[in-house]
Structures are given as C-alpha cells and as structure tokens.
Design an enzyme around this catalytic site. Structure first.
Site, short mmCIF file in Angstrom:
data_model
loop_
_atom_site.label_atom_id
_atom_site.label_comp_id
_atom_site.label_asym_id
_atom_site.label_seq_id
_atom_site.Cartn_x
_atom_site.Cartn_y
_atom_site.Cartn_z
N LYS A 69 46.17 9.62 -21.15
CA LYS A 69 47.65 10.03 -21.06
C LYS A 69 48.78 8.83 -21.04
O LYS A 69 48.27 7.75 -20.49
CB LYS A 69 47.51 10.92 -19.66
CG LYS A 69 48.84 11.56 -19.38
CD LYS A 69 48.73 12.43 -18.25
CE LYS A 69 49.06 11.56 -17.00
NZ LYS A 69 49.39 12.75 -15.86
N GLY A 223 53.10 12.17 -2.80
CA GLY A 223 54.18 11.23 -3.40
C GLY A 223 54.08 10.12 -3.82
O GLY A 223 54.49 9.45 -4.72
N ALA A 224 53.15 9.19 -2.92
CA ALA A 224 53.00 7.79 -3.11
C ALA A 224 52.05 7.62 -4.49
O ALA A 224 50.94 7.59 -4.35
CB ALA A 224 52.34 7.20 -1.75
N ASP A 225 52.34 7.21 -5.83
CA ASP A 225 51.70 7.19 -6.74
C ASP A 225 52.12 5.80 -7.23
O ASP A 225 51.78 5.70 -8.51
CB ASP A 225 51.74 8.22 -7.63
CG ASP A 225 53.31 8.52 -7.95
OD1 ASP A 225 54.10 7.70 -7.60
OD2 ASP A 225 53.48 9.38 -8.92
N LYS A 229 55.44 2.89 -2.59
CA LYS A 229 55.66 4.09 -2.01
C LYS A 229 54.96 4.50 -0.84
O LYS A 229 53.75 4.02 -0.73
CB LYS A 229 55.59 5.18 -3.13
CG LYS A 229 56.67 5.19 -4.39
CD LYS A 229 56.18 6.33 -5.25
CE LYS A 229 57.10 6.30 -6.45
NZ LYS A 229 56.98 7.45 -7.42
#
Length: 326
Positions: A69, A223-225, A229
């Site tokens: 991806k 959310g933290a990716d 973050k």
C-alpha cells in the site's frame, strides 16, 4: 499482461465490516504466530506541506497473498477538497512478482482500521461494555463505531470533536446504523465516562488525562501513527496494560513512541502484540478493573488481507476493468 483496476465505488460495493473483521482477525492471528513478512512502514516527510507518504508491504505466508500500500497523510487536504488520507493498493503474485490488481485504498484503509479496533475490543474490552466514547468525528470514528457495533450492544455513545458541527453531522449520518443514542458532549472529559474509549485525532499533545479514565476501561488509541503524535496522558500508559499491533512500528510511531522517548515507560511495559493475544500466546484482559490500551499504527497485513478479499469478490462479480501493462 493485464492488471485489474478497481475504483473506490467498486471497492465499497464488495466489502463490509462483518466480513472484513473476519479477515483482519485472521491476519492478526497469523502475525502473532510469526507467519507473515512485514517490514515496518517507511516514511517520506514533506515538511513544507505538512504531509507524509508511507509505503507498506506485506506477505501472508499461510494464505500466499502479498501486496503493498502507498498512502499519504496530509491534514490540510480538506481545505483543498481532498481527503486527508488517500491510498493505493497493489496486489502482487507471489509466484511471479507480477501485479495482479490495483485498487483504491482510501476507503479500504478506513474500514480495515475500524476492523482492527473492533477486533481489539473483542479481545480486550469487558464483555458487558455499554457506553462507548469517541474523541474525534471523522471517517475513522465512523468505522470504529461500526466495528464496535459488530461486537457489543451499547446503550449510549458519547462523542466530542473540535467542532460541535462535525459531531452533529456524525450523529445524523450514523443514526440509522446505531441502535442507541449518540450524544454530543462538550468536553473530552465527559466522553471519557465510558467503557470503551476511541481516540482518532492527529494531535501531538495528550488530550486524555489519566484521572479521567475509570477502572475497567478499554481504549483504542488510533490517532498516533507517526513520530511525535500522542493522544493519551503518559501517566495513563503507566497504569494500563498496553497491547500494540506491531512492536517495531509502535516503538517508532505509535501511541507509545513519545512516552518511550521521554522514558515514562520502557519497551518492557508493553504487554503484547494483538496477534499474540488472538493466537492465545499471551493473555488479554485478566480482570474487570484493569485498563487496557490498544495502540494501533495500522499494519500492511490488514491492507493486503482486505484487498485480497475485495479482489476475489470483484472477480466473482465481474467488476473493474483490465488495464494493459505491457
């Protein structure tokens, strides 16, 4: 040679949350058993544009499926009329290395991430969980709730976001899907009065304080990716059981990355990878009072497993178009 091209509407027409949770759970189980090849995602950072690009390859050896991806994250895109996240997935023949299919991965990314959150809660949340809290009202909030509704029968969903308008839009769009009330709350603290908390924001400063979380809560930290973050108070991680999707990725870019860099926690404080829990190699929740956290960075195995399901269904239904490569 020809490659099957599938656009977003075609992808949407053949994928559903129930089916995707089955294939995503299987992919995690194979990961826990060491039957996948998946190097950590690589990043390019476009600081001038506040964006990044990631490549995510994987090979599920047991099923003999592989692919990659390519995905971006540009928070300013909505002002340009573009999605924050856009993705393309290429399925590859393990036998020849030739591309088999190219498909939209934007919607697929949303649904497979929701499926991972629902699967994590299935193994880590209390079975009697009745109240869901959502911090964030974007696409990820939608698929996270959709997946949780596959597993639980909540009595109430609390939601808050940067604007009340986004929450009201979410409530309107989800009212036919959710069998219970979805209630707007004007603070994160009020949303934290729940049994399952889901955070889906791009923040780089903690927005969930440790003393807001009651005993027995399960948290899906989505959310933290990326490096820097974080959504959760480091004190919360100290007193919780932490389960990551993949150790290498989480250490680099998950919810644990900042607390680790500041020495609030160590790698030894991470209890397990989700696949290890699913495969029965390590325990999940062991008491009604413990706080569990699933740190989701998003794995290429989720994308490849979901894309393969989409491909098989699309071929069966005669969808897409063959594109000549050479």
């Amino acid at each position: 040679m020809e490659v099957l091209w599938l656009d977003q509407e075609e992808v949407k027409s053949v994928v559903d949350m129930h089916s995707d949770m089955v294939v995503v759970e299987s992919a995690f189980r194979q990961h826990g058993l060491g039957k996948v090849q998946m190097p950590p995602k690589s990043y390019l950072y476009y600081t001038a544009y506040n964006g990044d690009l990631r490549t995510m390859p994987a090979y599920l050896e047991e099923e003999d499926i592989t692919g990659v991806k390519i995905v971006n994250v540009h928070p300013g895109n909505p002002m340009r009329g573009l999605p924050t996240v856009m993705a393309l997935i290429i399925l590859i023949s393990p036998e020849t290395g030739a591309p088999v299919a190219i498909m939209d991965g934007t919607y697929l990314t949303d649904i497979r991430t929701g499926a991972a959150g629902g699967t994590a809660a299935k193994y880590l949340a209390r079975k009697d969980s009745k109240v869901i809290g959502l911090v964030g009202a974007g696409n990820q909030a939608r698929t996270q709730l959709e997946a949780l509704l596959e597993v639980f029968e909540p009595e109430l969903v609390r939601i808050t976001s940067r604007t009340r308008e986004s929450c009201e839009k979410f409530i309107e769009e989800m009212k036919d899907l959710s069998p219970c009330e979805i209630r707007y709350e004007d603070s994160v603290q009020k949303v934290c009065d729940c049994d399952i908390l889901v955070t889906t924001t791009p923040t780089r400063k903690p927005i969930v304080k440790a003393d807001w979380i009651k005993a027995g809560t399960h948290i899906n930290a989505i959310g933290a990716d990326a490096v820097g973050k974080e959504e959760l108070d480091p004190e919360l991680l100290i007193r919780s059981k932490i389960i990551v999707d993949d150790m290498v990725q989480a250490l680099h870019s998950g919810e644990v990355n900042v607390p680790l860099s500041k020495h609030y926690i160590s790698e030894n404080d991470i209890h397990a990878q989700l696949g290890e829990v699913i495969a029965g190699k390590k325990p999940g929740r062991t008491s009604e009072d413990e706080i569990t956290i699933f740190d989701s960075t998003g794995l290429a195995i989720q994308d490849v497993a979901t894309a393969h399901m989409v491909y098989e269904r699309a071929v069966k239904e005669g969808l897409g178009r063959e594109v000549r490569m050479f």
